[in-house]
Design a protein around this motif. Structure first.
Motif, PDB file in Angstrom:
ATOM      1  N   SER A 268      49.780  51.936  43.982  1.00  0.00           N
ATOM      2  CA  SER A 268      49.130  51.175  42.909  1.00  0.00           C
ATOM      3  C   SER A 268      47.688  50.920  43.337  1.00  0.00           C
ATOM      4  O   SER A 268      47.432  50.640  44.509  1.00  0.00           O
ATOM      5  CB  SER A 268      49.836  49.839  42.671  1.00  0.00           C
ATOM      6  N   SER A 269      46.774  51.000  42.397  1.00  0.00           N
ATOM      7  CA  SER A 269      45.373  50.752  42.739  1.00  0.00           C
ATOM      8  C   SER A 269      45.133  49.256  42.920  1.00  0.00           C
ATOM      9  O   SER A 269      45.921  48.414  42.466  1.00  0.00           O
ATOM     10  CB  SER A 269      44.461  51.278  41.631  1.00  0.00           C
TER      11      SER A 269
ATOM     12  N   ILE B 295      48.059  42.467  37.741  1.00  0.00           N
ATOM     13  CA  ILE B 295      49.361  41.791  37.765  1.00  0.00           C
ATOM     14  C   ILE B 295      49.176  40.330  38.177  1.00  0.00           C
ATOM     15  O   ILE B 295      49.775  39.416  37.584  1.00  0.00           O
ATOM     16  CB  ILE B 295      50.336  42.506  38.723  1.00  0.00           C
ATOM     17  N   VAL B 296      48.341  40.096  39.184  1.00  0.00           N
ATOM     18  CA  VAL B 296      48.072  38.725  39.632  1.00  0.00           C
ATOM     19  C   VAL B 296      47.519  37.895  38.486  1.00  0.00           C
ATOM     20  O   VAL B 296      47.972  36.764  38.233  1.00  0.00           O
ATOM     21  CB  VAL B 296      47.092  38.722  40.819  1.00  0.00           C
ATOM     22  N   ALA B 297      46.538  38.437  37.757  1.00  0.00           N
ATOM     23  CA  ALA B 297      45.930  37.695  36.657  1.00  0.00           C
ATOM     24  C   ALA B 297      46.958  37.378  35.572  1.00  0.00           C
ATOM     25  O   ALA B 297      46.975  36.264  35.010  1.00  0.00           O
ATOM     26  CB  ALA B 297      44.773  38.501  36.068  1.00  0.00           C
TER      27      ALA B 297
ATOM     28  N   ILE C 146      54.342  40.909  42.338  1.00  0.00           N
ATOM     29  CA  ILE C 146      53.112  41.276  43.049  1.00  0.00           C
ATOM     30  C   ILE C 146      53.452  42.063  44.315  1.00  0.00           C
ATOM     31  O   ILE C 146      52.847  43.101  44.610  1.00  0.00           O
ATOM     32  CB  ILE C 146      52.297  40.017  43.388  1.00  0.00           C
ATOM     33  N   ILE C 147      54.445  41.586  45.061  1.00  0.00           N
ATOM     34  CA  ILE C 147      54.852  42.270  46.293  1.00  0.00           C
ATOM     35  C   ILE C 147      55.398  43.666  45.976  1.00  0.00           C
ATOM     36  O   ILE C 147      55.086  44.646  46.657  1.00  0.00           O
ATOM     37  CB  ILE C 147      55.898  41.429  47.048  1.00  0.00           C
ATOM     38  N   ALA C 148      56.211  43.763  44.919  1.00  0.00           N
ATOM     39  CA  ALA C 148      56.827  45.043  44.567  1.00  0.00           C
ATOM     40  C   ALA C 148      55.796  46.078  44.142  1.00  0.00           C
ATOM     41  O   ALA C 148      56.033  47.287  44.283  1.00  0.00           O
ATOM     42  CB  ALA C 148      57.851  44.846  43.455  1.00  0.00           C
ATOM     43  N   SER C 149      54.649  45.635  43.668  1.00  0.00           N
ATOM     44  CA  SER C 149      53.660  46.562  43.114  1.00  0.00           C
ATOM     45  C   SER C 149      53.083  47.513  44.154  1.00  0.00           C
ATOM     46  O   SER C 149      52.566  48.571  43.795  1.00  0.00           O
ATOM     47  CB  SER C 149      52.525  45.780  42.443  1.00  0.00           C
ATOM     48  N   ILE C 150      53.158  47.166  45.447  1.00  0.00           N
ATOM     49  CA  ILE C 150      52.568  48.053  46.455  1.00  0.00           C
ATOM     50  C   ILE C 150      53.545  49.126  46.940  1.00  0.00           C
ATOM     51  O   ILE C 150      53.156  50.041  47.671  1.00  0.00           O
ATOM     52  CB  ILE C 150      52.007  47.274  47.664  1.00  0.00           C
TER      53      ILE C 150
END
Length: 402
Positions: free
Chosen positions: A21-22, A29-31, A53-57
């Protein structure tokens, strides 16, 4: 503030935070999660935001800790009150858990509380951490923790209204009796993680459910078992060996290498990149009494970490036929961990801080190791308690055209 801090630490510490993910996607996602925070947000909801948020990486070694702890934030009377199973993009009831309603086991759920199942599952999948976002692992994880995950996604309601396929009306469920985690009763687990089963005069199955055998602890347990197993295979002149690595979440690379030395027919390098080993070009030689018959490998979505390294070597060197579903990992792995804590909520989380890649240049890093023959258990196989993947592998041994 803590959601922003979480993203900042992930981006600063993780050695490949933007591989899948960029940075812009992660911050978006955070916003979106920050916009959902209100004065009435409870800690469980905040934790659910952190999970996404953690899963996104896309790193299976980066998490907010054991899901047993995460699950504990959902009150028992708010958990989804029947056991479900997600199979081939359909959600089935597999146990009514003694719910008081006349629910029909085996029914397919179309919607819950007015929300289509497909939308619920998309949301849940966004919150499950897997290597490279691999969906076979998400499937397995959901089936184990479905009662908690469904509750999280639906906002922990007081009751659940189900619309079932081919059934009229709405079923209202509450008062759960059991909550998971749920095991898979169709597969007979190897109680010691390491088992050798002689199936017939020509075929055997070697089950390796763990590589957690480290040189500083119990590595000799692994090497002694592997040595004795291959001595027995040679003594019995076994021609077909099934190496079953289902449920194997990884462990020591030394264990993976040791097993490969019984399977490879030529010297090999194991690592192409690794942050904690100076000599990445070390060459390993096959054992003199290596297995020289036909090899078959059974894999599933639980296979993570070192299992990805192991199966990447199997795939790259074409050691045998691979059966099952997409593995939950591949040759690329970020592991280790740095323990972190958010300033305000004090949430503890763990971030991978090293990287290891096994030598498999022909394989993609955004997919798990793919089987040569994909075979996924049907819902009918589940109810009949069939280890369908093993049975298919045995049929394949007898008839390669099946």
């Amino acid at each position: 503030d803590d959601l922003a801090q979480l993203a900042d630490v992930l981006l600063a510490v993780h050695p490949a935070a933007t591989k899948f993910s960029s940075k812009e996607e992660i911050l978006a996602i955070v916003a979106a999660k920050q916009a959902l925070i209100t004065d009435s947000t409870i800690y469980a909801e905040f934790l659910w935001h952190c999970q996404e948020i953690i899963a996104s990486i896309g790193c299976s070694h980066t998490s907010s800790g054991s899901f047993y702890q995460t699950s504990a934030f959902v009150p028992l009377d708010r958990r989804f009150p029947v056991q479900t199973r997600w199979v081939k993009n359909e959600l089935y009831i597999v146990d009514d858990l003694k719910n008081e309603n006349d629910i029909v086991v085996g029914s397919q759920i179309e919607s819950i509380n007015g929300v289509e199942v497909s939308k619920i599952m998309d949301d849940i999948y966004n919150h499950i951490t897997t290597q490279a976002g691999i969906e076979s692992t998400k499937n397995r994880f959901f089936n184990k923790w479905s009662s908690t995950l469904l509750a999280f996604s639906l906002g922990m309601p007081k009751s659940y209204q189900l619309k079932l396929k081919n059934h009229d009306g709405i079923y209202t469920l509450n008062n759960p009796k059991r909550f998971g985690p749920f095991s898979d009763p169709t597969i007979e687990l190897c109680q010691n993680d390491l088992c050798l089963e002689i199936i017939d005069t020509t075929t055997a199955r070697l089950t390796v459910s763990s590589f957690v055998y480290y040189k500083w602890n119990n590595y000799d347990v692994f090497t002694q078992f592997i040595d004795s197993s291959f001595a027995e295979l040679n003594r019995l002149d076994i021609q077909n060996l099934i190496v079953d690595v289902r449920f194997n979440g990884g462990g020591a690379p030394e264990s993976s290498i040791y097993l490969l030395r019984y399977l490879m027919d030529h010297p090999f390098e194991y690592y192409s990149q690794v942050t904690w080993v100076e000599d990445t070009k070390k060459v390993y030689s096959p054992f003199a009494n290596r297995f020289d018959g036909k090899l078959y490998f059974i894999i599933d979505g639980w296979g993570e970490s070192t299992t990805g390294h192991f199966m990447a070597m199997v795939k790259e060197h074409e050691l045998g036929i691979i059966v099952g579903e997409e593995l939950g990992s591949n040759q690329f792995c970020t592991a280790g961990r740095k323990i972190c804590r958010l300033d305000n909520t004090r949430l503890e989380y763990y971030v991978a801080n090293n990287k290891a890649v096994s030598v498999a240049p022909s394989l993609p890093e955004n997919r798990g190791i793919l089987p040569d023959f994909e075979y996924i258990q049907s819902i009918g196989d589940y109810f009949e308690r069939k280890d369908a993947v093993l049975l298919y592998t045995l049929r394949l041994i007898k008839d390669p055209k099946c």
